[in-house]
Design an enzyme around this catalytic site. Structure first.
Site, PDB file in Angstrom:
ATOM      1  CB  SER A 244      -1.081   0.026   1.296  1.00 43.58           C
ATOM      2  OG  SER A 244      -0.209   0.579   2.315  1.00 43.58           O
TER       3      SER A 244
ATOM      4  CE  LYS B 259      -2.908   2.080   4.987  1.00 42.36           C
ATOM      5  NZ  LYS B 259      -2.744   0.620   3.750  1.00 42.36           N
TER       6      LYS B 259
END
Length: 371
Positions: free
Chosen positions: A264, A309
Site C-alpha cells: 500500500s 490511515k
C-alpha cells in the site's frame, strides 16, 4: 436490633428492595466483564500505525537515520515539507486475540476498527508466513513504484515478464517452462505483462498455447495445454506459472524502510522518488500524506485500513491526504477534522494534486463522494 450511640436509641433500617437489586446487577455485570476479559474472541483490532516521510529519513536495522529514498547515479535535489506514507497496526493474532473489553473500547474509538480475524490471518496461514508474504509484496511495490516514477520522468525502465515459480510438478507448464524464463509472446502476440499473457490463454478456450521464451540468453518455444479451473466462481484456463515483472533501471534507487510490509505504500514511494529527482518541492513545502498501491503504468489501486490511515496522517501533522478513488466509499463520513482528502486514480492525478496544493488552488481537485 437496636443500636446505641450513647444517647437516644437508633433503629437500623433495611435497604429498599430496588436498591438491593441494583447492587446485585452491578456485581453480576462486573463478574461477567471479568469472565469476558479472559474468553477468546474471533476478532482483531486495526489501529493507526507509524507514519514515514518518503522524502525524509528512516531508521535502519542498525538504528541509524538513513534517507528513506536513496538514489545513486543520478542528480538529486533538496525537498521540503513531507510526503508521508501511512500504515496500519494489527492488535492481536491467532495465538492471542484481544479481549472483549479491548474490543468494546475499540468499537467506541473512530480511529480503530474491529475486524474478523480471518480477514487478516487466513486459516492455515501462520503469522510468520503472513509476514513473509507482506515482505514480498513490499519489495514488489518498491520495484513497481520505481518503474512508475522513472517512466513518468521519461526514462526507459526495460520492463520484462519473467516466470517466478511453477505451481507444482503436475502443472501444465511443468518440465516445459522454468523459473527465471522471460516470456516473450503467446501465440505470436508479444507479451508485455502478466495480464496480456492471461488474456491470450483465456482467448484460446483451453486450446494449446504456443509460448515463446528466453532462457540463459537463448530463445525457445513450447506448446502448453491449459487446464480448466474455477476462480471466485468463474472458469479460467491456467498453465500453472506465477509471473513477475522485472525491470532494468538506468540507475539505482534504494528504498530503505524496515519492518513495514504490504503493497500500500507504492504511490507514496513513487511520489517521493519523483520529488527527489526533480528540482523544487512537489508539495510546495506542505505536509501531505497518502496511500495506495501502484502499478508500473502509474495506476493507483485500493488498500485496506483507509480510515485508520486517515487518523494516523492527521495525528502526524498532515493537512492533505491523497486516497485511491477505489477507497472513496470507505472515506466518506470518516475524515477526521483538520484533514482534507483528495481522490486519485493514477500517479499523474497525484502529481496534479501536489501541484494544486503547492499553488494553494485545490478547489478543482476531485474529492470522495458517497456512492
Amino acid at each position: 436490633m437496636t443500636l446505641f450511640d450513647g444517647s437516644e436509641p437508633i433503629r437500623a433500617r433495611s435497604l429498599p428492595r430496588r436498591t438491593v437489586a441494583g447492587m446485585w446487577a452491578l456485581v453480576i455485570a462486573a463478574l461477567v466483564l471479568v469472565v469476558l476479559t479472559f474468553l477468546p474472541t474471533a476478532y482483531v483490532i486495526q489501529r493507526p500505525g507509524p507514519v514515514y516521510d518518503t522524502i525524509g529519513t528512516a531508521e535502519s536495522a542498525d538504528g541509524e537515520a538513513v534517507p528513506l529514498i536513496e538514489v545513486s547515479g543520478a542528480d538529486t535535489y533538496e525537498t521540503e515539507g513531507t510526503l508521508d506514507l501511512t500504515t496500519v497496526q494489527v492488535v492481536g493474532n491467532r495465538d492471542r486475540t484481544p479481549s472483549w473489553f479491548e474490543l468494546a473500547l475499540a468499537w467506541l474509538d473512530p480511529s480503530r476498527a474491529v475486524v474478523p480475524i480471518e480477514s487478516v490471518f487466513p486459516a492455515g496461514v501462520t503469522t510468520e508466513q503472513r509476514e513473509e508474504e507482506n515482505a514480498v509484496l513490499m519489495v514488489d511495490s518498491q520495484a513497481e513504484a520505481t518503474a512508475a516514477a522513472l517512466s513518468e520522468l521519461g526514462y526507459d525502465v526495460g520492463a520484462r515478464v519473467e516466470v517466478a515459480d511453477i505451481a507444482g510438478d503436475d502443472a501444465p507448464a511443468a518440465g516445459l517452462i522454468e523459473p527465471g524464463d522471460r516470456i516473450l509472446s503467446a501465440d505470436g502476440t508479444a507479451v508485455a505483462d502478466a495480464t496480456e499473457l492471461r488474456e491470450a490463454i483465456q482467448a484460446g478456450g483451453g486450446a494449446p498455447v504456443e509460448i515463446e521464451y528466453e532462457r540463459d540468453g537463448e530463445q525457445g518455444s513450447v506448446s502448453v495445454t491449459p487446464e480448466e479451473s474455477t476462480i471466485e466462481g468463474e472458469t479460467a484456463w491456467l498453465v500453472g506459472i506465477t509471473l513477475t515483472t522485472a525491470f532494468d533501471f538506468p540507475f539505482d534507487v534504494k528504498i530503505q524502510l524496515d519492518n513495514v510490509g504490504g503493497p500500500s505504500a507504492g504511490m507514496m514511494f513513487a511520489l517521493g522518488i519523483v520529488d527527489v529527482l526533480t528540482p523544487g518541492a512537489l508539495n510546495g513545502g506542505e505536509a501531505v500524506a497518502g496511500t495506495g498501491t501502484i502499478a508500473a503504468d502509474g495506476t493507483v489501486g485500493p488498500i485496506g485500513g483507509i480510515r485508520q490511515k486517515l487518523y494516523g496522517a492527521r495525528d502526524a501533522g498532515a493537512e492533505w491526504f491523497l486516497a485511491p478513488a477505489s477507497n472513496c466509499n470507505e472515506v466518506v463520513g470518516h475524515v477526521p477534522d483538520g484533514l482534507q482528502v483528495f481522490s486519485v486514480e493514477t500517479l499523474e492525478d497525484s502529481l496534479a494534486a501536489l501541484d494544486a496544493i503547492s499553488a494553494g488552488d485545490t478547489g478543482e481537485l476531485p474529492v470522495c463522494t458517497a456512492g
